[in-house]
Design a protein around this motif. Structure first.
Motif, PDB file in Angstrom:
ATOM      1  N   TRP A  62      59.324  72.272  30.785  1.00 54.77           N
ATOM      2  CA  TRP A  62      59.025  71.418  31.930  1.00 54.77           C
ATOM      3  C   TRP A  62      57.677  70.734  31.753  1.00 54.77           C
ATOM      4  O   TRP A  62      56.687  71.376  31.385  1.00 54.77           O
ATOM      5  CB  TRP A  62      59.016  72.238  33.220  1.00 54.77           C
ATOM      6  N   HIS A  63      57.640  69.420  32.011  1.00 55.39           N
ATOM      7  CA  HIS A  63      56.402  68.633  31.954  1.00 55.39           C
ATOM      8  C   HIS A  63      56.314  67.759  33.206  1.00 55.39           C
ATOM      9  O   HIS A  63      57.332  67.328  33.747  1.00 55.39           O
ATOM     10  CB  HIS A  63      56.369  67.732  30.706  1.00 55.39           C
ATOM     11  N   ARG A  64      55.084  67.499  33.617  1.00 54.56           N
ATOM     12  CA  ARG A  64      54.861  66.579  34.718  1.00 54.56           C
ATOM     13  C   ARG A  64      54.177  65.329  34.184  1.00 54.56           C
ATOM     14  O   ARG A  64      53.118  65.403  33.551  1.00 54.56           O
ATOM     15  CB  ARG A  64      53.994  67.203  35.808  1.00 54.56           C
ATOM     16  N   ALA A  65      54.798  64.170  34.405  1.00 56.37           N
ATOM     17  CA  ALA A  65      54.237  62.894  33.977  1.00 56.37           C
ATOM     18  C   ALA A  65      53.587  62.216  35.185  1.00 56.37           C
ATOM     19  O   ALA A  65      54.160  62.182  36.267  1.00 56.37           O
ATOM     20  CB  ALA A  65      55.325  61.996  33.396  1.00 56.37           C
ATOM     21  N   ARG A  66      52.392  61.660  34.972  1.00 55.36           N
ATOM     22  CA  ARG A  66      51.697  60.907  36.010  1.00 55.36           C
ATOM     23  C   ARG A  66      51.074  59.665  35.385  1.00 55.36           C
ATOM     24  O   ARG A  66      50.607  59.719  34.252  1.00 55.36           O
ATOM     25  CB  ARG A  66      50.614  61.749  36.682  1.00 55.36           C
ATOM     26  N   ALA A  67      51.102  58.578  36.126  1.00 60.39           N
ATOM     27  CA  ALA A  67      50.551  57.329  35.590  1.00 60.39           C
ATOM     28  C   ALA A  67      50.023  56.461  36.722  1.00 60.39           C
ATOM     29  O   ALA A  67      50.479  56.544  37.859  1.00 60.39           O
ATOM     30  CB  ALA A  67      51.624  56.561  34.806  1.00 60.39           C
ATOM     31  N   VAL A  68      49.047  55.609  36.385  1.00 60.86           N
ATOM     32  CA  VAL A  68      48.508  54.626  37.325  1.00 60.86           C
ATOM     33  C   VAL A  68      48.556  53.252  36.653  1.00 60.86           C
ATOM     34  O   VAL A  68      48.524  53.135  35.422  1.00 60.86           O
ATOM     35  CB  VAL A  68      47.065  54.966  37.750  1.00 60.86           C
ATOM     36  N   ALA A  69      48.661  52.235  37.481  1.00 60.32           N
ATOM     37  CA  ALA A  69      48.745  50.866  36.973  1.00 60.32           C
ATOM     38  C   ALA A  69      47.352  50.306  36.709  1.00 60.32           C
ATOM     39  O   ALA A  69      46.416  50.545  37.472  1.00 60.32           O
ATOM     40  CB  ALA A  69      49.477  49.982  37.980  1.00 60.32           C
ATOM     41  N   VAL A  70      47.228  49.541  35.635  1.00 55.31           N
ATOM     42  CA  VAL A  70      45.996  48.793  35.327  1.00 55.31           C
ATOM     43  C   VAL A  70      46.264  47.334  35.708  1.00 55.31           C
ATOM     44  O   VAL A  70      47.233  46.734  35.255  1.00 55.31           O
ATOM     45  CB  VAL A  70      45.650  48.902  33.833  1.00 55.31           C
ATOM     46  N   ARG A  71      45.414  46.768  36.533  1.00 54.95           N
ATOM     47  CA  ARG A  71      45.645  45.421  37.067  1.00 54.95           C
ATOM     48  C   ARG A  71      44.557  44.455  36.588  1.00 54.95           C
ATOM     49  O   ARG A  71      43.428  44.863  36.308  1.00 54.95           O
ATOM     50  CB  ARG A  71      45.673  45.455  38.600  1.00 54.95           C
ATOM     51  N   ASP A  72      44.927  43.159  36.548  1.00 52.01           N
ATOM     52  CA  ASP A  72      43.939  42.143  36.206  1.00 52.01           C
ATOM     53  C   ASP A  72      43.281  41.639  37.481  1.00 52.01           C
ATOM     54  O   ASP A  72      43.471  42.180  38.578  1.00 52.01           O
ATOM     55  CB  ASP A  72      44.593  41.010  35.419  1.00 52.01           C
ATOM     56  N   GLU A  73      42.478  40.566  37.345  1.00 55.81           N
ATOM     57  CA  GLU A  73      41.726  40.047  38.486  1.00 55.81           C
ATOM     58  C   GLU A  73      42.632  39.568  39.608  1.00 55.81           C
ATOM     59  O   GLU A  73      42.245  39.560  40.779  1.00 55.81           O
ATOM     60  CB  GLU A  73      40.816  38.897  38.029  1.00 55.81           C
ATOM     61  N   THR A  74      43.859  39.181  39.289  1.00 57.87           N
ATOM     62  CA  THR A  74      44.779  38.681  40.325  1.00 57.87           C
ATOM     63  C   THR A  74      45.554  39.807  40.992  1.00 57.87           C
ATOM     64  O   THR A  74      46.317  39.562  41.929  1.00 57.87           O
ATOM     65  CB  THR A  74      45.773  37.689  39.706  1.00 57.87           C
ATOM     66  N   GLY A  75      45.369  41.018  40.514  1.00 52.82           N
ATOM     67  CA  GLY A  75      46.107  42.149  41.058  1.00 52.82           C
ATOM     68  C   GLY A  75      47.403  42.432  40.330  1.00 52.82           C
ATOM     69  O   GLY A  75      48.113  43.382  40.684  1.00 52.82           O
ATOM     70  N   ALA A  76      47.752  41.649  39.320  1.00 56.48           N
ATOM     71  CA  ALA A  76      48.991  41.857  38.585  1.00 56.48           C
ATOM     72  C   ALA A  76      48.844  43.048  37.628  1.00 56.48           C
ATOM     73  O   ALA A  76      47.788  43.243  37.016  1.00 56.48           O
ATOM     74  CB  ALA A  76      49.372  40.605  37.809  1.00 56.48           C
ATOM     75  N   VAL A  77      49.898  43.817  37.477  1.00 53.19           N
ATOM     76  CA  VAL A  77      49.891  44.965  36.567  1.00 53.19           C
ATOM     77  C   VAL A  77      49.971  44.463  35.137  1.00 53.19           C
ATOM     78  O   VAL A  77      50.863  43.686  34.786  1.00 53.19           O
ATOM     79  CB  VAL A  77      51.071  45.912  36.867  1.00 53.19           C
ATOM     80  N   VAL A  78      49.027  44.910  34.309  1.00 56.85           N
ATOM     81  CA  VAL A  78      49.024  44.501  32.909  1.00 56.85           C
ATOM     82  C   VAL A  78      49.432  45.646  31.982  1.00 56.85           C
ATOM     83  O   VAL A  78      49.889  45.398  30.862  1.00 56.85           O
ATOM     84  CB  VAL A  78      47.645  43.946  32.508  1.00 56.85           C
ATOM     85  N   GLU A  79      49.252  46.889  32.426  1.00 56.23           N
ATOM     86  CA  GLU A  79      49.684  48.028  31.636  1.00 56.23           C
ATOM     87  C   GLU A  79      49.621  49.275  32.507  1.00 56.23           C
ATOM     88  O   GLU A  79      49.145  49.248  33.648  1.00 56.23           O
ATOM     89  CB  GLU A  79      48.829  48.221  30.374  1.00 56.23           C
ATOM     90  N   TRP A  80      50.130  50.377  31.958  1.00 53.29           N
ATOM     91  CA  TRP A  80      50.124  51.667  32.644  1.00 53.29           C
ATOM     92  C   TRP A  80      49.438  52.691  31.763  1.00 53.29           C
ATOM     93  O   TRP A  80      49.621  52.699  30.546  1.00 53.29           O
ATOM     94  CB  TRP A  80      51.545  52.140  32.933  1.00 53.29           C
ATOM     95  N   VAL A  81      48.635  53.564  32.382  1.00 52.52           N
ATOM     96  CA  VAL A  81      47.986  54.659  31.672  1.00 52.52           C
ATOM     97  C   VAL A  81      48.484  55.959  32.295  1.00 52.52           C
ATOM     98  O   VAL A  81      48.443  56.121  33.523  1.00 52.52           O
ATOM     99  CB  VAL A  81      46.452  54.585  31.776  1.00 52.52           C
ATOM    100  N   GLY A  82      48.973  56.881  31.471  1.00 54.84           N
ATOM    101  CA  GLY A  82      49.530  58.108  32.019  1.00 54.84           C
ATOM    102  C   GLY A  82      49.289  59.316  31.148  1.00 54.84           C
ATOM    103  O   GLY A  82      48.762  59.219  30.036  1.00 54.84           O
ATOM    104  N   THR A  83      49.668  60.449  31.682  1.00 55.47           N
ATOM    105  CA  THR A  83      49.509  61.726  30.981  1.00 55.47           C
ATOM    106  C   THR A  83      50.786  62.535  31.113  1.00 55.47           C
ATOM    107  O   THR A  83      51.586  62.332  32.022  1.00 55.47           O
ATOM    108  CB  THR A  83      48.347  62.550  31.585  1.00 55.47           C
ATOM    109  N   GLU A  84      50.958  63.474  30.203  1.00 57.07           N
ATOM    110  CA  GLU A  84      52.100  64.389  30.219  1.00 57.07           C
ATOM    111  C   GLU A  84      51.554  65.807  30.161  1.00 57.07           C
ATOM    112  O   GLU A  84      50.860  66.178  29.207  1.00 57.07           O
ATOM    113  CB  GLU A  84      53.002  64.130  29.019  1.00 57.07           C
TER     114      GLU A  84
END
Length: 825
Positions: free
Chosen positions: A341-363
């Motif tokens: 069993w693993h728990r994955a968590r991630a948050v969005a990285v946004r640019d100046e306009t608020g648009a998501v450009v990538e995700w950073v997460g951990t397992e």
């Protein structure tokens, strides 16, 4: 100064020249590898011509050096079995210009250092960020700052730690504090706030900054402080493009920092805005064992357990669509097989306009905590199910149904035969079998078994303890039931648990749990759980056996005491029908303190009695039996008036100490001239009801005498009522109508309506309707005894003429004789 900082770094640092000779080897690198600096410095570590000159494996090192020379970054497992015995990971980067040609870091990948990797990456990110970073606690005191803050503001980090912004920067610090207080108040970030002023106690030069303030939360979502990002925008010659690049870099660095703070394992990954993996994650692949080409794109989902894959994909795509934080728990296939069993968590990285450009997460590996919760849940549900069973076999069945498929792929219960001293085999009958969906049916559940001495079940029974076995038992140990061994091989059996069930000091059964396929193998923690499960089953078996013995006694009492009322042909008065119902308060005992009786007297009258002994246990039932027998004997022997019979019962029972508190209504249905009458005496009992055919209900509410067992010398009285054709006489105990909260006596009115509504039903259905429709809530015993007078053409004495036809003079004479007998007694 730089050399001291390098030597004090918390990660291993090294540098090579163009020829591969080691230029830098700090203290942490020496500690991680077990290779002292004096042994390594100046040596040709990569690309040595002679094996004796090389620090690491020369063939691998040559390949690594060739890639570095081609300008590519290289990372992987350190190409040597170092003296320290640790498993190391290295990353090397080529450089151009003067100085070292290659710089790199070493990290420890052992389990005890997994958490350190995330924080090492965090520290490097923090200290090298091109923007000012600061963290404040909830009292808005400095807790951490990076070097860029000191460059912007002046002073040092030590001048700030523990102080407030006002203490460090005066009036300008107070304005920044006000901004941070807003963040603490509503938990929302404040972005791109422009400020101008003088810092460092108001003595610094006039400068301008853009400030981003954001809440820092713990895993539970509570705000635990405020983070601050500061960019000096004083210089007017910065182009707009440069500012945009710095801002984008700031946001990415900030979000990666927040994600790394939450990291609990070494698996950190970055994915594209659409959720696919465009960047490699060696730490993630170290968990799953996937190759780079297998991992990239959407291949990372292939490592998820097939049962969890749809929910994982759905949750991930939902996060991508909404931009919300992602969190999901699933089983991942390990590099060496099996799932954890693993728990994955991630948050969005946004640019100046608020648009998501990538995700950073951990397992994060949470196998231990999930298995622990699963064991506790299984124990709780199994205990509840087993305790709710009515018999020993039901308890064993409840256990099997609880553990499959959540905890076991197959559960079997074996009823064992006594084990003889030195016996080599165990025999008995297979009682219960439950198999998880997806597996072929095992051999028949109802069949005799024979197990060899080394079989887990044999060992568990013989040693009276739980046994954990890795399914290495040979086919021969299954003796006469070897087909079960064949089933296990086909199902991928790899782990077995067995435990004895004890009752009365003897092993009466054994339970066996099997784990197959990709289910994790059982451990000693699971063995401890099975010990608890077997103990609960043993206790439940003991309880159910005691209940069964008590129930057998109760049923014997019930059969002896609560006989069926006489049939119409057995009653001395034609046209009468009798029905009775009994519902004990203690359902498991099947009997209580209330009773009824109906029997024909020698003269042809029908005797009726309903009584209520205080209590709902076997003692009350035994007392009830004595009183019922005494009453029947006195009534049958004397045939006197009801008041005389009740008075005699009170005297006899009180002198013998049979009862302390009993209510009773006793009477006779007899024939007087042209109609039937009911003559009765009440010892503190609820009044009878007379229900007319049309539904009118009359309460025969007459003065009642004292209850039995209080004062045997008190006088008792008789009452009489005619029973019109088609009417129903209803005797009952208070458990039929009483309520806990009934100040207005609404329960009595409800009983009258219920009896009236059922008046036209056949007598058996009338009794059922009265009992089932009762609104009583005291949980008391319920007795109903009903007599219905037949139509006019059916009434009178029976065909043998044994029913007495009494004139008014005979009734008077009977009463006088009874009174005289009572006085003489």
């Amino acid at each position: 100064m730089a050399a001291a900082m390098i030597d004090a770094a918390p990660v291993g640092l090294f540098a090579l020249d163009a020829a591969g000779s080691v230029l830098v080897w700090n203290a942490t690198a020496a500690e991680l590898t077990g290779l002292a600096a004096e042994r390594v410095l100046g040596r040709n570590g990569f690309g040595a011509q002679r094996a004796t000159d090389a620090v690491v494996d020369t063939d691998v090192a040559a390949s690594v050096m060739a890639q570095l020379s081609a300008g590519r970054r290289v990372e992987g497992r350190f190409p040597a079995a170092v003296p320290s015995g640790r498993v190391l990971w290295f990353r090397a980067v080529p450089r151009t210009g003067p100085g070292p040609a290659v710089v790199g870091v070493l990290r420890d990948l052992s389990e005890s250092r997994v958490g350190d990797e995330a924080f090492a990456l965090l520290d490097a990110l923090w200290e090298t960020a091109p923007v000012g970073l600061a963290y404040f606690d909830t009292e808005l005191r400095y807790r951490r700052v990076n070097k860029a803050v000191a460059t912007i503001d002046g002073g040092t980090a030590d001048d700030r730690i523990g102080r407030t912004l006002e203490e460090a920067h005066g009036e300008t610090g107070a304005r920044i504090t006000a901004l941070l207080r807003e963040v603490l108040a509503d938990g929302r970030p404040r972005l791109r706030t422009r400020m101008t002023g003088r810092l460092w106690h108001g003595r610094g030069p006039e400068k301008s900054w853009t400030i981003d303030a954001y809440p820092v939360r713990d895993e539970g979502g509570a705000v635990m402080g405020v983070g601050l990002v500061v960019i000096d925008v004083t210089d007017a010659d910065r182009t707009r493009e440069e500012l945009a690049d710095v801002a984008a870099q700031r946001q990415r660095l900030l979000t990666r920092y927040q994600s790394l703070v939450e990291a609990t394992s070494a698996a950190v990954w970055i994915r594209a805005a659409d959720g696919s993996a465009v960047e490699d994650s060696p730490s993630m692949r170290a968990i799953t064992g996937q190759r780079r080409e297998e991992y990239l794109g959407w291949g990372f989902l292939d490592a998820v357990h097939p049962a969890d894959r749809p929910s994982k994909r759905a949750a991930w795509l939902d996060a991508v669509a909404t931009g919300h934080r992602f969190s999901h728990t699933a089983r991942l296939r390990g590099a060496h097989g099996g799932y954890r069993w693993h728990r994955a968590r991630a948050v969005a990285v946004r640019d100046e306009t608020g648009a998501v450009v990538e995700w950073v997460g951990t397992e994060s590996d949470i196998e231990a905590s999930v298995r622990a919760r699963q064991r506790l849940d299984v124990l709780a549900r199994a205990t509840l199910a087993v305790n709710g069973a009515d018999d020993p076999e039901g308890g064993l069945t409840a256990l099997a149904e609880t553990v499959v498929p959540e905890y076991a792929d197959l559960c079997r219960v074996y009823l064992v035969e006594p084990v003889t001293a030195g016996g080599a085999v165990l025999t008995g009958v297979r009682s219960v079998s439950r198999t998880a969906p997806g597996f072929a049916p095992p051999p028949p559940a109802v069949d005799r078994f024979v197990f060899g001495a080394a079989h887990p079940v044999s060992r568990a029974v013989r040693d009276r303890t739980a046994v954990l076995d890795s399914a290495t038992t040979s086919r021969e140990e299954w003796a006469g039931t070897a087909e079960m061994w064949d089933w296990g091989r086909a199902a991928g059996l790899h782990s077995c648990l067995a435990a004895p069930v004890v009752s009365g000091g003897l092993v009466v059964a054994a339970v066996m749990f099997l784990a197959c396929g990709d289910r994790p193998a059982y451990t000693d923690d699971d063995r401890a759980l099975v010990v608890e499960l077997a103990a609960r089953v043993s206790a439940a078996v003991e309880v159910t056996r005691r209940v069964q013995r008590t129930r057998e006694v109760s049923l014997a009492l019930q059969n002896a005491m609560l006989t069926e009322p006489p049939r119409p042909a057995e009653i001395g008065i034609a046209g009468l029908e009798v029905q009775a119902r009994y519902l004990p308060a203690a359902a498991e005992l099947q009997i209580g303190g209330d009773w009824y009786d109906a029997f024909r007297l020698p003269g042809g009258d029908l005797a009726l009695a309903v009584g209520d002994v205080s209590g709902h246990d076997l003692t009350a039932a035994a007392t009830m039996g004595q009183l019922r027998s005494m009453l029947r004997a006195l009534a049958y022997d004397t045939e006197r008036e009801p008041s005389d019979v009740v008075a005699r019962l009170d005297r006899v029972a009180s002198r013998l100490g049979v009862t302390g508190f009993t209510t009773l209504v006793y009477g006779r249905v007899l024939w007087t001239g042209d109609h039937a009458v009911f003559r009765w005496s009440s010892a503190g009992h609820p009044p009878p009801l007379l229900v007319a055919p049309g539904g009118d209900v009359r309460v025969l509410d007459v003065p009642v005498d004292v209850v039995i067992g209080v004062d045997a010398g008190m006088p008792r009285h008789d009452h009489e009522v005619a029973l019109p054709p088609g009417s129903t006489l209803l005797l009952y105990t208070d458990g039929l109508y009483e309520r806990r909260d009934d100040p207005d006596d609404a329960a009595t009115d409800a009983l009258l309506r219920l009896a009236g509504a059922a008046s036209e039903l056949p007598l058996d259905r009338f009794c059922d309707a009265v009992v089932r429709g009762s609104t009583a809530d005291t949980g008391d015993d319920v007795v109903v005894l009903a007599v219905r007078a037949g139509p006019p053409d059916q009434q009178g004495t029976d065909q043998q003429g044994t029913g007495r036809q009494l004139t008014d003079q005979q009734v008077t004479a009977d009463r006088q004789a009874a009174q005289a007998s009572s006085r003489s007694a």
